[in-house]
Design an enzyme around this catalytic site. Structure first.
Site, PDB file in Angstrom:
ATOM      1  CE  LYS A  36      -1.462  -4.578   3.398  1.00 15.02           C
ATOM      2  NZ  LYS A  36      -1.744  -5.917   2.899  1.00 15.02           N
ATOM      3  CE1 TYR A  90      -4.060  -3.115   5.709  1.00 16.25           C
ATOM      4  CE2 TYR A  90      -3.575  -0.788   5.372  1.00 16.25           C
ATOM      5  CZ  TYR A  90      -3.859  -2.036   4.859  1.00 16.25           C
ATOM      6  OH  TYR A  90      -3.936  -2.205   3.498  1.00 16.25           O
ATOM      7  CB  SER A 110      -0.844  -0.036   1.267  1.00 22.36           C
ATOM      8  OG  SER A 110      -1.402   1.213   1.528  1.00 22.36           O
TER       9      SER A 110
HETATM   10  P1  NAD Z   1     -10.981  -7.497   1.303  1.00 28.35           P
HETATM   11  O1  NAD Z   1     -11.202  -7.508   2.778  1.00 28.35           O
HETATM   12  O2  NAD Z   1     -12.146  -7.264   0.421  1.00 28.35           O
HETATM   13  O3  NAD Z   1     -10.281  -8.868   0.854  1.00 28.35           O
HETATM   14  C1  NAD Z   1      -9.378  -9.560   1.681  1.00 28.35           C
HETATM   15  C2  NAD Z   1      -9.848 -11.017   1.732  1.00 28.35           C
HETATM   16  O4  NAD Z   1      -8.931 -11.766   2.546  1.00 28.35           O
HETATM   17  C3  NAD Z   1     -11.232 -11.185   2.355  1.00 28.35           C
HETATM   18  O5  NAD Z   1     -12.058 -11.930   1.475  1.00 28.35           O
HETATM   19  C4  NAD Z   1     -10.975 -11.953   3.663  1.00 28.35           C
HETATM   20  O6  NAD Z   1     -12.041 -12.832   3.980  1.00 28.35           O
HETATM   21  C5  NAD Z   1      -9.673 -12.668   3.356  1.00 28.35           C
HETATM   22  N1  NAD Z   1      -8.832 -12.977   4.525  1.00 28.35           N
HETATM   23  C6  NAD Z   1      -8.429 -12.138   5.520  1.00 28.35           C
HETATM   24  N2  NAD Z   1      -7.664 -12.794   6.397  1.00 28.35           N
HETATM   25  C7  NAD Z   1      -7.559 -14.083   5.965  1.00 28.35           C
HETATM   26  C8  NAD Z   1      -6.905 -15.243   6.443  1.00 28.35           C
HETATM   27  N3  NAD Z   1      -6.225 -15.235   7.606  1.00 28.35           N
HETATM   28  N4  NAD Z   1      -7.000 -16.392   5.743  1.00 28.35           N
HETATM   29  C9  NAD Z   1      -7.714 -16.423   4.591  1.00 28.35           C
HETATM   30  N5  NAD Z   1      -8.367 -15.362   4.086  1.00 28.35           N
HETATM   31  C10 NAD Z   1      -8.293 -14.209   4.775  1.00 28.35           C
HETATM   32  O7  NAD Z   1      -9.824  -6.418   1.013  1.00 28.35           O
HETATM   33  P2  NAD Z   1      -9.338  -5.791  -0.363  1.00 28.35           P
HETATM   34  O8  NAD Z   1      -9.744  -4.363  -0.388  1.00 28.35           O
HETATM   35  O9  NAD Z   1      -9.683  -6.670  -1.491  1.00 28.35           O
HETATM   36  O10 NAD Z   1      -7.764  -5.807  -0.123  1.00 28.35           O
HETATM   37  C11 NAD Z   1      -6.931  -6.844  -0.615  1.00 28.35           C
HETATM   38  C12 NAD Z   1      -5.496  -6.572  -0.194  1.00 28.35           C
HETATM   39  O11 NAD Z   1      -5.089  -5.295  -0.703  1.00 28.35           O
HETATM   40  C13 NAD Z   1      -5.277  -6.503   1.312  1.00 28.35           C
HETATM   41  O12 NAD Z   1      -4.032  -7.095   1.592  1.00 28.35           O
HETATM   42  C14 NAD Z   1      -5.252  -5.024   1.601  1.00 28.35           C
HETATM   43  O13 NAD Z   1      -4.504  -4.733   2.755  1.00 28.35           O
HETATM   44  C15 NAD Z   1      -4.554  -4.503   0.340  1.00 28.35           C
HETATM   45  N6  NAD Z   1      -4.838  -3.085   0.075  1.00 28.35           N
HETATM   46  C16 NAD Z   1      -6.138  -2.667  -0.052  1.00 28.35           C
HETATM   47  C17 NAD Z   1      -6.404  -1.317  -0.283  1.00 28.35           C
HETATM   48  C18 NAD Z   1      -7.835  -0.840  -0.400  1.00 28.35           C
HETATM   49  O14 NAD Z   1      -8.058   0.372  -0.292  1.00 28.35           O
HETATM   50  N7  NAD Z   1      -8.819  -1.698  -0.605  1.00 28.35           N
HETATM   51  C19 NAD Z   1      -5.356  -0.393  -0.407  1.00 28.35           C
HETATM   52  C20 NAD Z   1      -4.039  -0.858  -0.315  1.00 28.35           C
HETATM   53  C21 NAD Z   1      -3.786  -2.216  -0.064  1.00 28.35           C
HETATM   54  N1  UFG Z   2     -12.917  10.834   3.511  1.00 31.69           N
HETATM   55  C1  UFG Z   2     -13.894  11.742   3.861  1.00 31.69           C
HETATM   56  N2  UFG Z   2     -15.050  11.253   4.400  1.00 31.69           N
HETATM   57  C2  UFG Z   2     -15.270   9.916   4.584  1.00 31.69           C
HETATM   58  C3  UFG Z   2     -14.260   8.994   4.211  1.00 31.69           C
HETATM   59  C4  UFG Z   2     -13.089   9.495   3.670  1.00 31.69           C
HETATM   60  O1  UFG Z   2     -13.723  12.950   3.701  1.00 31.69           O
HETATM   61  O2  UFG Z   2     -16.339   9.550   5.102  1.00 31.69           O
HETATM   62  C5  UFG Z   2     -11.661  11.344   2.908  1.00 31.69           C
HETATM   63  C6  UFG Z   2     -10.435  10.985   3.720  1.00 31.69           C
HETATM   64  O3  UFG Z   2     -10.213  11.948   4.729  1.00 31.69           O
HETATM   65  C7  UFG Z   2      -9.358  10.961   2.646  1.00 31.69           C
HETATM   66  C8  UFG Z   2     -10.097  10.488   1.394  1.00 31.69           C
HETATM   67  O4  UFG Z   2     -11.484  10.731   1.648  1.00 31.69           O
HETATM   68  O5  UFG Z   2      -8.902  12.261   2.417  1.00 31.69           O
HETATM   69  C9  UFG Z   2      -9.897   9.005   1.102  1.00 31.69           C
HETATM   70  O6  UFG Z   2     -10.180   8.274   2.278  1.00 31.69           O
HETATM   71  P1  UFG Z   2     -10.288   6.685   2.296  1.00 31.69           P
HETATM   72  O7  UFG Z   2     -10.638   6.282   3.693  1.00 31.69           O
HETATM   73  O8  UFG Z   2     -11.189   6.234   1.207  1.00 31.69           O
HETATM   74  O9  UFG Z   2      -8.825   6.220   1.898  1.00 31.69           O
HETATM   75  P2  UFG Z   2      -7.428   6.469   2.639  1.00 31.69           P
HETATM   76  O10 UFG Z   2      -6.560   7.185   1.664  1.00 31.69           O
HETATM   77  O11 UFG Z   2      -7.597   7.075   3.955  1.00 31.69           O
HETATM   78  O12 UFG Z   2      -6.933   4.971   2.895  1.00 31.69           O
HETATM   79  C10 UFG Z   2      -6.940   3.970   1.869  1.00 31.69           C
HETATM   80  C11 UFG Z   2      -7.184   2.590   2.477  1.00 31.69           C
HETATM   81  C12 UFG Z   2      -6.038   2.198   3.359  1.00 31.69           C
HETATM   82  C13 UFG Z   2      -4.743   2.286   2.626  1.00 31.69           C
HETATM   83  C14 UFG Z   2      -4.606   3.653   2.002  1.00 31.69           C
HETATM   84  C15 UFG Z   2      -3.401   3.712   1.119  1.00 31.69           C
HETATM   85  O13 UFG Z   2      -8.387   2.609   3.245  1.00 31.69           O
HETATM   86  O14 UFG Z   2      -6.211   0.857   3.742  1.00 31.69           O
HETATM   87  O15 UFG Z   2      -5.747   3.955   1.186  1.00 31.69           O
HETATM   88  O16 UFG Z   2      -3.418   2.654   0.219  1.00 31.69           O
HETATM   89  F1  UFG Z   2      -3.713   2.093   3.491  1.00 31.69           F
END
Ligand code: NAD
Ligand code: UFG
Length: 339
Positions: free
Chosen positions: A154, A150, A125
């Protein structure tokens, strides 16, 4: 070629399974369904006509994980999405986050090593950069102290893969995602936030459809043109496609280092108000929002320098902010019909 996708019923995982299948890969999913639903397997099949393999395994369970690998030695590569991902929750439950995210990775790498499976693509991330000193941020920017357990998982996971690769045949591609949003164009799969969404886009679409009363915009006194925070939003399907490119690269032995790192974003930053404007334009819905206090721990602005990913992977995000918001809105409407 068989690819293991951990977390494959989750948000990014499910979109990636679709792209892998549509590029000729056979996919097997491991997920413990802690944050996703088994119906996603049916939905993937509805889109591609191919049912992926599915194993309900918790990767923190070492024996079950090793047993899976013993029975699936023909896996050519692993894409590791499975993790807990709620930043705020990780502050409340640090041990749960460290246990889940770190033990899963260790068990996975051990299973891979024991069975001579050497390719891993890891979901990292842009949170590892914190508030970068220079924008757009490149992969060479220093890693900043993590602001949440969290984020720390990473950083630690990246180091575990680096350290393991230096003493084994394991090779890694670490993909640092910026802000994935949107949904598949069929509106058959998308993001399924459980409870009140933390992230901006599901909060916008849920407010517009009437599930939430009002969106709070967290702060308008940042040093940005309109005062609201800036992020690099990327369409989840563009992100999914980058994983296919990364897996291809590993399997075809094109990696230039044991561990490679790529930023996955569009390279463009959008403020919260710009995202709202785009949503209102594509949906025709006037959003009820108001400016509220800043959210603790939020960074002010971050967007990616994507040159390295564009040139080295030959991949580029194609969808713009309006495409992303429209697909998110279509998905919210499809969910309404199912509720
Ligand atoms: P998500 O929660 O939709 O998907 C993660 C999946 O992993 C889920 O289906 C959950 O059931 C499964 N899981 C969790 N722990 C497990 C375990 N111990 N064993 C087996 N399965 C398990 O999340 P996502 O948004 O699809 O994110 C996927 C990956 O990308 C994650 O590693 C997350 O940290 C990373 N990531 C997401 C974002 C974002 O904004 N969505 C940003 C940066 C990085
Ligand atoms: N925001 C609002 N109101 C809300 C939710 C979000 O104003 O109700 C704003 C936040 O302050 C931020 C922007 O919208 O400025 C985006 O917020 P998100 O929560 O959607 O995303 P973040 O950038 O905070 O975090 C996301 C993921 C994290 C990851 C990060 C970087 O949630 O898991 O991107 O990859 F670590």
């Amino acid at each position: 070629m068989k690819i293991l996708v951990t977390g494959g019923t989750g948000y990014i995982g499910s979109h990636t399974v679709v792209e892998l299948q549509q590029n000729g890969y056979e996919v097997v999913i491991i997920d413990n369904l802690s944050n996703s639903y088994i119906e996603v397997v049916d939905n993937i099949e509805k889109i591609t006509g191919i049912r992926p393999g599915f194993h309900k395994i918790d990767l923190t369970e070492k024996e079950k994980t090793s047993d899976f690998f013993r029975k699936n030695k023909d896996i050519a590569g692993v894409i590791h999405f499975a993790a807990l991902k709620a930043v705020g929750e990780s502050v409340e439950k640090p041990l749960e986050y460290y246990h889940n995210n770190i033990s899963s990775l260790i068990n996975l790498l051990q299973g891979m090593k024991e069975n001579n499976i050497n390719n891993i693509v890891f979901s990292s991330s842009c949170t590892v950069y914190g508030q970068p000193d220079e924008l757009p941020v490149t992969e060479k920017a220093p890693i900043k102290k993590a602001l949440s357990p969290y984020g720390n998982t990473k950083q630690i996971s990246e180091q575990i893969i680096e350290n393991t690769s230096s003493v084994s045949n394991i090779r890694g591609i670490l993909l640092r995602y910026f802000n994935p949003i949107g949904a598949h164009k069929t509106a058959i799969i998308g993001e399924l936030p459980i409870g009140v969404p933390n992230n901006l886009v599901p909060f916008i679409t849920q407010t517009a459809i009437g599930i939430r009363e009002q969106l709070g915009v967290f702060g308008d006194d940042y040093t940005t043109p309109d005062g609201t925070a800036i992020r690099d939003y990327i369409h989840v399907v563009d992100l999914a496609k980058a994983h296919v490119v990364a897996i291809d690269r590993m399997i075809k032995n094109k990696c230039k280092k044991k561990v490679e790192i790529f930023n996955l974003g569009t390279g463009d930053g959008f403020s919260v108000l710009e995202v709202i404007k785009s949503f209102e334009k594509v949906s025709g819905v006037k959003l009820n929002y108001r400016i509220v206090e800043r959210r603790a721990g939020d960074i002010e602005k971050v967007w990616a320098n994507t040159t390295f990913a564009n040139e080295e992977l030959g991949w580029k995000a194609e969808k713009n902010i309006d495409d992303m918001m429209l697909s998110a809105w279509n998905w919210e409407n499809a969910l309404k019909d199912k509720r």
